[in-house]
Design a protein around this motif. Structure first.
Motif, mmCIF file in Angstrom:
data_model
loop_
_atom_site.group_PDB
_atom_site.id
_atom_site.type_symbol
_atom_site.label_atom_id
_atom_site.label_comp_id
_atom_site.label_asym_id
_atom_site.label_seq_id
_atom_site.Cartn_x
_atom_site.Cartn_y
_atom_site.Cartn_z
ATOM 1 N N VAL A 45 -16.195 7.847 40.860
ATOM 2 C CA VAL A 45 -16.714 6.795 41.736
ATOM 3 C C VAL A 45 -17.164 5.602 40.905
ATOM 4 N N GLU A 46 -16.740 4.407 41.307
ATOM 5 C CA GLU A 46 -17.052 3.192 40.561
ATOM 6 C C GLU A 46 -18.557 2.998 40.406
ATOM 7 N N ALA A 47 -18.972 2.736 39.177
ATOM 8 C CA ALA A 47 -20.384 2.489 38.870
ATOM 9 C C ALA A 47 -20.463 1.781 37.529
ATOM 10 N N PRO A 48 -21.548 1.069 37.262
ATOM 11 C CA PRO A 48 -21.706 0.408 35.966
ATOM 12 C C PRO A 48 -21.786 1.435 34.842
ATOM 13 N N LYS A 49 -21.314 1.047 33.661
ATOM 14 C CA LYS A 49 -21.333 1.983 32.539
ATOM 15 C C LYS A 49 -22.752 2.386 32.168
ATOM 16 N N GLU A 50 -23.721 1.504 32.407
ATOM 17 C CA GLU A 50 -25.105 1.838 32.099
ATOM 18 C C GLU A 50 -25.598 2.991 32.970
ATOM 19 N N ILE A 52 -23.412 5.340 34.378
ATOM 20 C CA ILE A 52 -22.602 6.513 34.040
ATOM 21 C C ILE A 52 -23.057 7.139 32.727
ATOM 22 N N THR A 53 -23.473 6.327 31.797
ATOM 23 C CA THR A 53 -23.886 6.847 30.491
ATOM 24 C C THR A 53 -25.401 7.034 30.429
ATOM 25 N N SER A 54 -25.967 7.448 31.541
ATOM 26 C CA SER A 54 -27.391 7.791 31.586
ATOM 27 C C SER A 54 -27.524 9.279 31.842
ATOM 28 N N ILE A 55 -28.272 9.978 31.011
ATOM 29 C CA ILE A 55 -28.415 11.420 31.152
ATOM 30 C C ILE A 55 -29.021 11.802 32.488
ATOM 31 N N ALA A 56 -29.718 10.865 33.131
ATOM 32 C CA ALA A 56 -30.377 11.185 34.394
ATOM 33 C C ALA A 56 -29.446 11.048 35.591
ATOM 34 N N ASN A 57 -28.269 10.443 35.388
ATOM 35 C CA ASN A 57 -27.497 10.050 36.557
ATOM 36 C C ASN A 57 -26.067 10.590 36.650
ATOM 37 N N TYR A 58 -25.522 11.113 35.603
ATOM 38 C CA TYR A 58 -24.095 11.427 35.639
ATOM 39 C C TYR A 58 -23.824 12.801 35.044
ATOM 40 N N PRO A 59 -23.323 13.769 35.825
ATOM 41 C CA PRO A 59 -23.171 15.147 35.347
ATOM 42 C C PRO A 59 -22.322 15.289 34.085
ATOM 43 N N THR A 60 -21.209 14.555 33.999
ATOM 44 C CA THR A 60 -20.357 14.681 32.820
ATOM 45 C C THR A 60 -21.098 14.233 31.570
ATOM 46 N N PHE A 61 -21.878 13.155 31.709
ATOM 47 C CA PHE A 61 -22.654 12.691 30.562
ATOM 48 C C PHE A 61 -23.695 13.727 30.154
ATOM 49 N N GLY A 70 -27.971 16.263 22.220
ATOM 50 C CA GLY A 70 -28.782 15.065 22.392
ATOM 51 C C GLY A 70 -28.321 13.851 21.618
ATOM 52 N N ASN A 71 -27.191 13.948 20.926
ATOM 53 C CA ASN A 71 -26.741 12.828 20.085
ATOM 54 C C ASN A 71 -25.420 12.246 20.567
ATOM 55 N N PHE A 72 -25.242 12.223 21.892
ATOM 56 C CA PHE A 72 -24.034 11.644 22.488
ATOM 57 C C PHE A 72 -24.333 10.205 22.892
ATOM 58 N N HIS A 73 -23.874 9.250 22.066
ATOM 59 C CA HIS A 73 -24.093 7.825 22.313
ATOM 60 C C HIS A 73 -22.729 7.128 22.301
ATOM 61 N N PRO A 74 -22.148 6.875 23.478
ATOM 62 C CA PRO A 74 -20.757 6.423 23.540
ATOM 63 C C PRO A 74 -20.518 4.928 23.447
ATOM 64 N N TYR A 75 -21.562 4.095 23.325
ATOM 65 C CA TYR A 75 -21.304 2.664 23.129
ATOM 66 C C TYR A 75 -22.552 1.995 22.578
ATOM 67 N N GLY A 76 -22.379 0.780 22.133
ATOM 68 C CA GLY A 76 -23.507 0.025 21.589
ATOM 69 C C GLY A 76 -23.700 0.240 20.100
ATOM 70 N N LYS A 77 -24.772 -0.337 19.572
ATOM 71 C CA LYS A 77 -25.009 -0.313 18.135
ATOM 72 C C LYS A 77 -25.306 1.073 17.590
ATOM 73 N N ASP A 78 -25.737 1.989 18.467
ATOM 74 C CA ASP A 78 -26.057 3.344 18.027
ATOM 75 C C ASP A 78 -24.949 4.337 18.339
ATOM 76 N N ALA A 79 -23.741 3.849 18.595
ATOM 77 C CA ALA A 79 -22.630 4.734 18.980
ATOM 78 C C ALA A 79 -22.380 5.822 17.943
ATOM 79 N N THR A 80 -22.183 7.029 18.447
ATOM 80 C CA THR A 80 -21.850 8.172 17.589
ATOM 81 C C THR A 80 -20.502 8.780 17.942
#
Length: 214
Positions: A45-50, A52-61, A70-80
């Protein structure tokens, strides 16, 4: 992620014939070197990446965050990790209405993976690829026939690799957290559930080690 492939994906240059060519994409670019690539089937379902990539909001994440301890960071300066998909576009709008039917969804998976995924792998050059579910594993089986085996078999397999354009990447396979996948929901009913549970823990440890060495 660097290279022209990122602009090609954003501009949908190779989306010819795809039923989702006018649908919105979920793209999570990284601008630094990472060792791990995660491949899932595609956004729902369409949603902003912010969101989808929130541990509180998206089951796959949440699921991936658990695997990465706890070290899954898929974008930004802290990407792992570089998180991509077999199909880049959403299949439903924000109200849950489908952009395409099931037949169109299946075609979009093939068009999108053929158009971009190999080039993404060659650009990122991951040391470890985490294939989440059957669709991601099926794509990688183009480069290693062993990946055509059942998911439960692959989860407990060691030393799986793919060679793409001379580059070797290790592969680990995990089930998709979707309710359509019974591998996780039926885990404790399986006679080999302890073996599978231990395999998931080994996979998690391997992921964490690869991330820590980036």
């Amino acid at each position: 992620m660097t290279g022209s492939i990122w602009e090609i994906i954003k501009e949908k240059r190779n989306c010819k014939g795809c039923p989702l060519k006018d649908a919105p994409q979920l793209l999570l670019n990284v601008d630094k070197k990472v060792n791990v690539m995660v491949i899932t089937e595609g956004p729902n379902v369409e949603a902003p990446k912010e969101f989808i990539t929130s541990i509180a909001n998206y089951p796959t994440f949440m699921y991936l965050q658990t695997l990465f301890k706890g070290n899954f960071h898929p974008y930004g300066k802290d990407a792992t990790v570089y998180w991509t998909h077999v199909r880049k576009c959403f299949i439903k709008n924000c109200k849950g209405r489908r952009f395409v039917d099931k037949k169109g969804e299946k075609k979009a998976l093939k068009v999108c993976s053929d158009a971009y995924l190999e080039d993404e792998i060659k650009t990122v050059k991951p040391k470890l690829i985490v294939a989440v579910g059957r669709k991601a594993t099926d794509f990688l089986s183009r480069y290693n026939q062993k990946l055509k085996s059942k998911l439960k078999t692959l989860m407990t397999s060691e030393n799986l690799t793919v060679i793409i354009d001379g580059m070797v990447s290790e592969v680990v396979v995990v089930p998709h957290p979707s309710g359509r996948s019974r591998t996780l929901t039926n885990l404790e009913k399986d006679e080999n559930w302890k073996e599978i549970r231990d395999a998931l823990e080994r996979i998690s440890e391997k992921i964490v080690k690869a991330v820590s060495n980036y």
